[in-house]
Write a protein that holds these residues in place. Structure first.
Motif, PDB file in Angstrom:
ATOM      1  N   GLN A  64       0.813  -1.175   0.145  1.00 19.92           N
ATOM      2  CA  GLN A  64       0.333   0.078  -0.010  1.00 19.92           C
ATOM      3  C   GLN A  64       0.937   1.391   0.068  1.00 19.92           C
ATOM      4  N   ILE A  65       0.697   2.051  -1.175  1.00 24.18           N
ATOM      5  CA  ILE A  65       1.362   3.383  -1.039  1.00 24.18           C
ATOM      6  C   ILE A  65       0.544   4.509  -1.699  1.00 24.18           C
ATOM      7  N   ASP A  66       0.571   5.633  -1.198  1.00 28.58           N
ATOM      8  CA  ASP A  66      -0.157   6.759  -1.808  1.00 28.58           C
ATOM      9  C   ASP A  66       0.811   7.309  -3.036  1.00 28.58           C
ATOM     10  N   GLY A  67       0.618   6.711  -4.061  1.00 31.73           N
ATOM     11  CA  GLY A  67       1.274   7.155  -5.303  1.00 31.73           C
ATOM     12  C   GLY A  67       2.553   6.752  -5.457  1.00 31.73           C
ATOM     13  N   ALA A  68       3.086   6.379  -6.554  1.00 25.31           N
ATOM     14  CA  ALA A  68       4.399   5.742  -6.645  1.00 25.31           C
ATOM     15  C   ALA A  68       5.211   6.800  -7.575  1.00 25.31           C
ATOM     16  N   LEU A  69       4.881   7.911  -7.920  1.00 16.93           N
ATOM     17  CA  LEU A  69       5.418   8.886  -8.829  1.00 16.93           C
ATOM     18  C   LEU A  69       6.421   9.817  -7.974  1.00 16.93           C
ATOM     19  N   PHE A  70       7.690   9.646  -8.122  1.00 14.80           N
ATOM     20  CA  PHE A  70       8.591  10.454  -7.045  1.00 14.80           C
ATOM     21  C   PHE A  70       9.355  11.618  -7.737  1.00 14.80           C
ATOM     22  N   THR A  71       9.420  12.786  -7.212  1.00 17.79           N
ATOM     23  CA  THR A  71      10.393  13.709  -7.568  1.00 17.79           C
ATOM     24  C   THR A  71      11.748  13.478  -7.231  1.00 17.79           C
ATOM     25  N   ALA A  72      12.639  14.224  -7.451  1.00 15.35           N
ATOM     26  CA  ALA A  72      14.099  13.996  -6.895  1.00 15.35           C
ATOM     27  C   ALA A  72      14.097  14.001  -5.326  1.00 15.35           C
ATOM     28  N   VAL A 117       7.903 -15.630  10.361  1.00 19.35           N
ATOM     29  CA  VAL A 117       7.660 -15.140   8.829  1.00 19.35           C
ATOM     30  C   VAL A 117       8.691 -14.226   8.332  1.00 19.35           C
ATOM     31  N   THR A 118       9.294 -14.180   7.050  1.00 19.22           N
ATOM     32  CA  THR A 118      10.165 -13.335   6.666  1.00 19.22           C
ATOM     33  C   THR A 118       9.608 -12.593   5.330  1.00 19.22           C
ATOM     34  N   VAL A 119       9.769 -11.379   5.309  1.00 25.27           N
ATOM     35  CA  VAL A 119       9.415 -10.638   4.295  1.00 25.27           C
ATOM     36  C   VAL A 119      10.697  -9.957   3.755  1.00 25.27           C
ATOM     37  N   THR A 120      10.998  -9.899   2.461  1.00 24.11           N
ATOM     38  CA  THR A 120      12.287  -9.768   1.602  1.00 24.11           C
ATOM     39  C   THR A 120      11.768  -8.658   0.520  1.00 24.11           C
ATOM     40  N   ILE A 121      12.757  -7.657   0.604  1.00 17.52           N
ATOM     41  CA  ILE A 121      12.454  -6.607  -0.446  1.00 17.52           C
ATOM     42  C   ILE A 121      14.074  -6.437  -1.071  1.00 17.52           C
ATOM     43  N   ASN A 177      10.580  -1.902 -10.623  1.00 16.96           N
ATOM     44  CA  ASN A 177       9.506  -2.701  -9.725  1.00 16.96           C
ATOM     45  C   ASN A 177      10.215  -3.008  -8.498  1.00 16.96           C
ATOM     46  N   LEU A 178       9.073  -2.601  -7.513  1.00 17.12           N
ATOM     47  CA  LEU A 178       9.663  -3.161  -6.146  1.00 17.12           C
ATOM     48  C   LEU A 178       8.763  -4.479  -5.818  1.00 17.12           C
ATOM     49  N   GLY A 179       9.896  -5.389  -5.435  1.00 13.38           N
ATOM     50  CA  GLY A 179       9.276  -6.713  -5.446  1.00 13.38           C
ATOM     51  C   GLY A 179       9.269  -7.050  -3.860  1.00 13.38           C
ATOM     52  N   VAL A 180       8.160  -7.626  -3.333  1.00 14.41           N
ATOM     53  CA  VAL A 180       8.064  -7.992  -2.046  1.00 14.41           C
ATOM     54  C   VAL A 180       7.816  -9.603  -1.866  1.00 14.41           C
ATOM     55  N   PHE A 181       8.631 -10.296  -1.103  1.00 13.08           N
ATOM     56  CA  PHE A 181       8.544 -11.816  -1.069  1.00 13.08           C
ATOM     57  C   PHE A 181       8.249 -12.275   0.395  1.00 13.08           C
ATOM     58  N   VAL A 226       4.430  -7.175  -6.573  1.00 16.00           N
ATOM     59  CA  VAL A 226       5.138  -6.053  -7.300  1.00 16.00           C
ATOM     60  C   VAL A 226       4.636  -4.814  -7.302  1.00 16.00           C
ATOM     61  N   THR A 227       5.126  -3.580  -7.027  1.00 13.41           N
ATOM     62  CA  THR A 227       4.509  -2.476  -7.391  1.00 13.41           C
ATOM     63  C   THR A 227       5.621  -1.563  -8.260  1.00 13.41           C
ATOM     64  N   GLY A 228       5.141  -0.615  -8.935  1.00 12.46           N
ATOM     65  CA  GLY A 228       5.957   0.138  -9.826  1.00 12.46           C
ATOM     66  C   GLY A 228       6.459   1.358  -9.039  1.00 12.46           C
TER      67      GLY A 228
END
Length: 187
Positions: free
Chosen positions: A44-52, A74-78, A162-166, A181-183
């Motif tokens: 969950q992210i509010d918008g994935a468009l980033f400025t510098a 439980v293990t979460v890997t990014i 792409n940000l992957g989460v496992f 995956v989220t971009g």
């Protein structure tokens, strides 16, 4: 034939008792089975468009999909991205597990996280969150793990990654849905 019943199809003397031998010997109410957890990450992210140099927090919901309560760690890997930095509020990530701190994310106007139930580390290639001993995600429940993504200043406009989460562990018996995956885009 019906292997769940002794002899249900005998017209002259049917026997509707549960079969105690062979296939179908065990008759169980499937709604009470606990065949292991079925974990799924939800980003969950509010918008994935980033400025510098823009930092945006995001939450990974570790959802148990109505199969059973977790048992074990439980293990979460990014995996780390080249154009963004992933951090955890309140701690400086190193190669050693550090206890997280419960807090709130700005996602959806304020979403609490359960970071206090997780340890965090950076192994050089990944950001890793590991549930602490005794932490349980109940059937049909979830734990929210909070992170911060910052676009690196050197990341060119128009860059997309792409940000992957496992997820692994916790007695998960359905690994087919253990990733998301989220971009992320540089604006």
């Amino acid at each position: 034939t019906c292997s769940l019943l002794t002899n249900a199809w005998n017209f002259l003397s049917p026997d509707y008792r549960p079969n105690t031998t062979g296939a179908g010997a065990v008759v169980v109410d499937p709604t009470n089975l606990n065949s292991g957890a079925d974990l799924t990450p939800i980003v969950q992210i509010d918008g994935a468009l980033f400025t510098a140099n823009q930092a945006t927090d995001f939450v990974i919901g570790v959802l148990e999909n109505d199969s059973g309560t977790t048992n074990g760690v439980v293990t979460v890997t990014i995996p780390k991205l080249s154009g963004w930095s992933i951090t955890v509020s309140g701690i400086t990530l190193t190669g050693v597990n550090q206890s997280g701190i419960n807090g709130n994310s700005n996602v959806g106007g304020g979403t609490p996280n359960n970071n206090g139930s997780w340890n965090f580390r950076d192994d050089g290639a990944n950001i890793i969150a590991t549930s602490k001993a005794g932490v349980v995600i109940a059937k049909n429940d979830f734990s929210q793990v909070g992170f911060v993504a910052t676009r690196l200043g050197a990341t060119s406009n128009g860059t997309n990654q792409n940000l992957g989460v496992f997820i692994v562990g916790g007695g998960d018996s359905t690994p087919a849905n253990n990733s998301a995956v989220t971009g992320f885009s540089a604006n």
